[in-house]
Each structure stands twice: as structure tokens, then as C-alpha cells.
Design a protein around this motif. Structure first.
Motif, short mmCIF file in Angstrom:
data_model
loop_
_atom_site.label_atom_id
_atom_site.label_comp_id
_atom_site.label_asym_id
_atom_site.label_seq_id
_atom_site.Cartn_x
_atom_site.Cartn_y
_atom_site.Cartn_z
N ALA A 173 19.15 66.94 38.03
CA ALA A 173 17.68 66.46 37.64
C ALA A 173 16.72 67.64 37.49
O ALA A 173 17.01 68.69 37.74
CB ALA A 173 17.11 65.71 38.97
N SER A 191 7.20 68.71 45.71
CA SER A 191 8.06 68.61 44.50
C SER A 191 8.75 69.98 44.20
O SER A 191 8.15 71.11 44.46
CB SER A 191 6.98 68.48 43.27
OG SER A 191 7.89 68.01 42.17
N SER A 240 14.47 63.03 39.35
CA SER A 240 13.84 62.74 38.39
C SER A 240 14.21 63.44 37.09
O SER A 240 14.67 64.74 37.17
CB SER A 240 12.29 62.82 38.50
OG SER A 240 12.07 61.93 39.64
N ASP A 241 14.02 62.67 35.79
CA ASP A 241 14.40 63.73 34.56
C ASP A 241 16.07 63.79 34.47
O ASP A 241 16.23 65.05 34.44
CB ASP A 241 13.56 64.88 34.33
CG ASP A 241 12.03 64.42 34.49
OD1 ASP A 241 11.85 63.31 34.31
OD2 ASP A 241 11.30 65.22 34.64
#
Length: 157
Positions: free
Chosen positions: A131, A16, A45-46
Motif C-alpha cells: 500500500a 496516517s 490504501s493505494d
């Protein structure tokens, strides 16, 4: 092969990162280590949209932008029509005519488009989607090997 409910899209997480460049560098490192990267997926993500305001939009800027775009299209059309001219003067005439007509119509449409907004959104901007986190995912059969390689990779930073 369809994704199952128990396994996320792309497999299991093996790394990550806080930027796409770092996630890309990790996958690049896997590739250099002869890892079968066709089993790897990068998932952002996000997500959030970031709009950078560049400046005010005015009538003059709208006309200038329309004129510039119209001039390019007019030049293109003039060059296409110039192919069929029989002499150099006809070719230059086609190109200049196309350029000027495109400029005038582009300026006109730029002004009309700006006037139609009636003062709403009087600024120019660019938008990007970024992201908050980028996960490197891998198919389960190769996940342990990918984690080992990426663990050595993370020691370099």
C-alpha cells in the motif's frame, strides 16, 4: 454493526503512515498506553502489486525444482510406508524407494509443466501487494483520545 455511508469502514482517521511498520508501531504505542485497541483498524490504501523477478527459468531449473519437490513428497510417503515395515532394512528401503520415485516423478512433471508453457513466462518471480499509505482508523467515541496519544508518539520520530 454495519458501516454507515457517512462513516468510513473502521471509523475516523487518527493517523496516517507511509509504511505498515510505522502504522503497526503506532497501534502498539496505543496498546502500551492502555488504549482500547479493539476500536482501532489499520487500512492500506493505494494498493499496488510488486513483482520481483528472480531469474530466468530454464529446462534444467524446471527439472531441478520439480525433482526437489518430488523428493520431499517421496520422502514423506516413504516415511509413512516405513512405519509398517517389520525391520530396519524394510524401513530404509521404503524411505529410499519413496525418495527416488518422488524425485523421478517430480523431475518428469517439472519438465512437462515447463514444456507446456512453450516459452511463455520464462522467468521466476515473487509477488507482493503493498500500500502507498496506511491509515490508522478508530471508532468515533475514542478518536480524540487516540489522536492525543498518537500526537505524543509522533514527536518521538
Amino acid at each position: 454493526m454495519s458501516a454507515s455511508v457517512s462513516m468510513p469502514l473502521g471509523g475516523v482517521q487518527v493517523g496516517s503512515y507511509d509504511s505498515y511498520e510505522r502504522a503497526q508501531a503506532a497501534v502498539d504505542h496505543l496498546s502500551h498506553e492502555k488504549f482500547p485497541v479493539e476500536n482501532v483498524t489499520i487500512i492500506g490504501s493505494d494498493l499496488r502489486q510488486v513483482e520481483k523477478v528472480l531469474g530466468r527459468m530454464t529446462t534444467g531449473r524446471a527439472i531441478a525444482a520439480g525433482a526437489a519437490g518430488g523428493a520431499w513428497w517421496g520422502l514423506f510417503v516413504g516415511l509413512l510406508l516405513g512405519i509398517f515395515s517389520v525391520d530396519g532394512a524394510g524401513w530404509i528401503g521404503s524411505v529410499l524407494s519413496g525418495l527416488l520415485i518422488g524425485l523421478v516423478f517430480g523431475a518428469l512433471f517439472g519438465w512437462m509443466g515447463y514444456a507446456a508453457t512453450q516459452g511463455r513466462r520464462d522467468f521466476t518471480s515473487t509477488s507482493t501487494i503493498v500500500a502507498g499509505r496506511y491509515d490508522v482508523m478508530c471508532q468515533p467515541a475514542h478518536a480524540e483520545q487516540a489522536r492525543d496519544i498518537l500526537a505524543r508518539f509522533s514527536l518521538r520520530f
